[in-house]
Design a protein around this motif. Sequence first.
Motif, PDB file in Angstrom:
ATOM      1  N   ASP A  24     -19.155  19.870  11.066  1.00  0.00           N
ATOM      2  CA  ASP A  24     -18.300  19.390   9.975  1.00  0.00           C
ATOM      3  C   ASP A  24     -18.438  17.891   9.755  1.00  0.00           C
ATOM      4  O   ASP A  24     -17.563  17.256   9.191  1.00  0.00           O
ATOM      5  CB  ASP A  24     -16.842  19.770  10.219  1.00  0.00           C
ATOM      6  CG  ASP A  24     -16.300  19.256  11.538  1.00  0.00           C
ATOM      7  OD1 ASP A  24     -17.029  18.547  12.262  1.00  0.00           O
ATOM      8  OD2 ASP A  24     -15.137  19.553  11.853  1.00  0.00           O
ATOM      9  N   VAL A  30     -19.237  22.181   5.274  1.00  0.00           N
ATOM     10  CA  VAL A  30     -19.045  22.588   6.668  1.00  0.00           C
ATOM     11  C   VAL A  30     -19.988  23.763   6.916  1.00  0.00           C
ATOM     12  O   VAL A  30     -20.015  24.722   6.132  1.00  0.00           O
ATOM     13  CB  VAL A  30     -17.590  23.013   6.936  1.00  0.00           C
ATOM     14  CG1 VAL A  30     -17.433  23.535   8.355  1.00  0.00           C
ATOM     15  CG2 VAL A  30     -16.640  21.848   6.681  1.00  0.00           C
ATOM     16  N   SER A  46     -17.352  24.676   1.316  1.00  0.00           N
ATOM     17  CA  SER A  46     -16.829  23.376   0.907  1.00  0.00           C
ATOM     18  C   SER A  46     -15.749  22.985   1.915  1.00  0.00           C
ATOM     19  O   SER A  46     -15.167  23.841   2.585  1.00  0.00           O
ATOM     20  CB  SER A  46     -16.216  23.454  -0.498  1.00  0.00           C
ATOM     21  OG  SER A  46     -15.017  24.222  -0.470  1.00  0.00           O
ATOM     22  N   ARG A  47     -15.482  21.703   2.029  1.00  0.00           N
ATOM     23  CA  ARG A  47     -14.443  21.255   2.963  1.00  0.00           C
ATOM     24  C   ARG A  47     -13.088  21.871   2.606  1.00  0.00           C
ATOM     25  O   ARG A  47     -12.322  22.251   3.478  1.00  0.00           O
ATOM     26  CB  ARG A  47     -14.343  19.738   2.973  1.00  0.00           C
ATOM     27  CG  ARG A  47     -15.541  19.098   3.612  1.00  0.00           C
ATOM     28  CD  ARG A  47     -15.278  17.621   3.893  1.00  0.00           C
ATOM     29  NE  ARG A  47     -16.348  17.096   4.694  1.00  0.00           N
ATOM     30  CZ  ARG A  47     -16.475  17.257   6.004  1.00  0.00           C
ATOM     31  NH1 ARG A  47     -15.581  17.941   6.662  1.00  0.00           N
ATOM     32  NH2 ARG A  47     -17.491  16.751   6.665  1.00  0.00           N
ATOM     33  N   TRP A  50     -13.067  25.531   3.717  1.00  0.00           N
ATOM     34  CA  TRP A  50     -13.004  25.608   5.176  1.00  0.00           C
ATOM     35  C   TRP A  50     -11.599  25.281   5.674  1.00  0.00           C
ATOM     36  O   TRP A  50     -11.068  25.979   6.527  1.00  0.00           O
ATOM     37  CB  TRP A  50     -14.034  24.680   5.808  1.00  0.00           C
ATOM     38  CG  TRP A  50     -14.017  24.756   7.306  1.00  0.00           C
ATOM     39  CD1 TRP A  50     -13.556  23.828   8.177  1.00  0.00           C
ATOM     40  CD2 TRP A  50     -14.451  25.854   8.108  1.00  0.00           C
ATOM     41  NE1 TRP A  50     -13.684  24.269   9.474  1.00  0.00           N
ATOM     42  CE2 TRP A  50     -14.234  25.513   9.453  1.00  0.00           C
ATOM     43  CE3 TRP A  50     -15.006  27.100   7.824  1.00  0.00           C
ATOM     44  CZ2 TRP A  50     -14.547  26.371  10.501  1.00  0.00           C
ATOM     45  CZ3 TRP A  50     -15.325  27.947   8.873  1.00  0.00           C
ATOM     46  CH2 TRP A  50     -15.097  27.575  10.182  1.00  0.00           C
ATOM     47  N   GLN A  51     -10.987  24.259   5.112  1.00  0.00           N
ATOM     48  CA  GLN A  51      -9.648  23.885   5.543  1.00  0.00           C
ATOM     49  C   GLN A  51      -8.642  24.992   5.236  1.00  0.00           C
ATOM     50  O   GLN A  51      -7.760  25.282   6.029  1.00  0.00           O
ATOM     51  CB  GLN A  51      -9.203  22.568   4.904  1.00  0.00           C
ATOM     52  CG  GLN A  51      -7.934  22.019   5.508  1.00  0.00           C
ATOM     53  CD  GLN A  51      -8.068  21.755   6.999  1.00  0.00           C
ATOM     54  OE1 GLN A  51      -8.961  21.041   7.424  1.00  0.00           O
ATOM     55  NE2 GLN A  51      -7.187  22.329   7.804  1.00  0.00           N
TER      56      GLN A  51
END
Length: 60
Positions: A24, A30, A46-47, A50-51
């Motif tokens: 990451d 990621v 995409s971040r 992923w979050q």
Amino acid sequence: MTGARWRKSTYSGGNGGDCVEVADNLPGVVHVRDTNDREGGTLHFSRRSWQAFVDLTRRH
């Protein structure tokens, strides 16, 4: 993926079984791969996606 720093997920088992690695540290993305098949390809998110996934798994 030059520059990717892989780390083993804290949710992976310590017995060499089901292990996932995450990179990451790259801008905007990621990467996720199977520790037992590192050359088998990666999934990328995409971040934000992923979050959202991490947040959801923490709630369950």
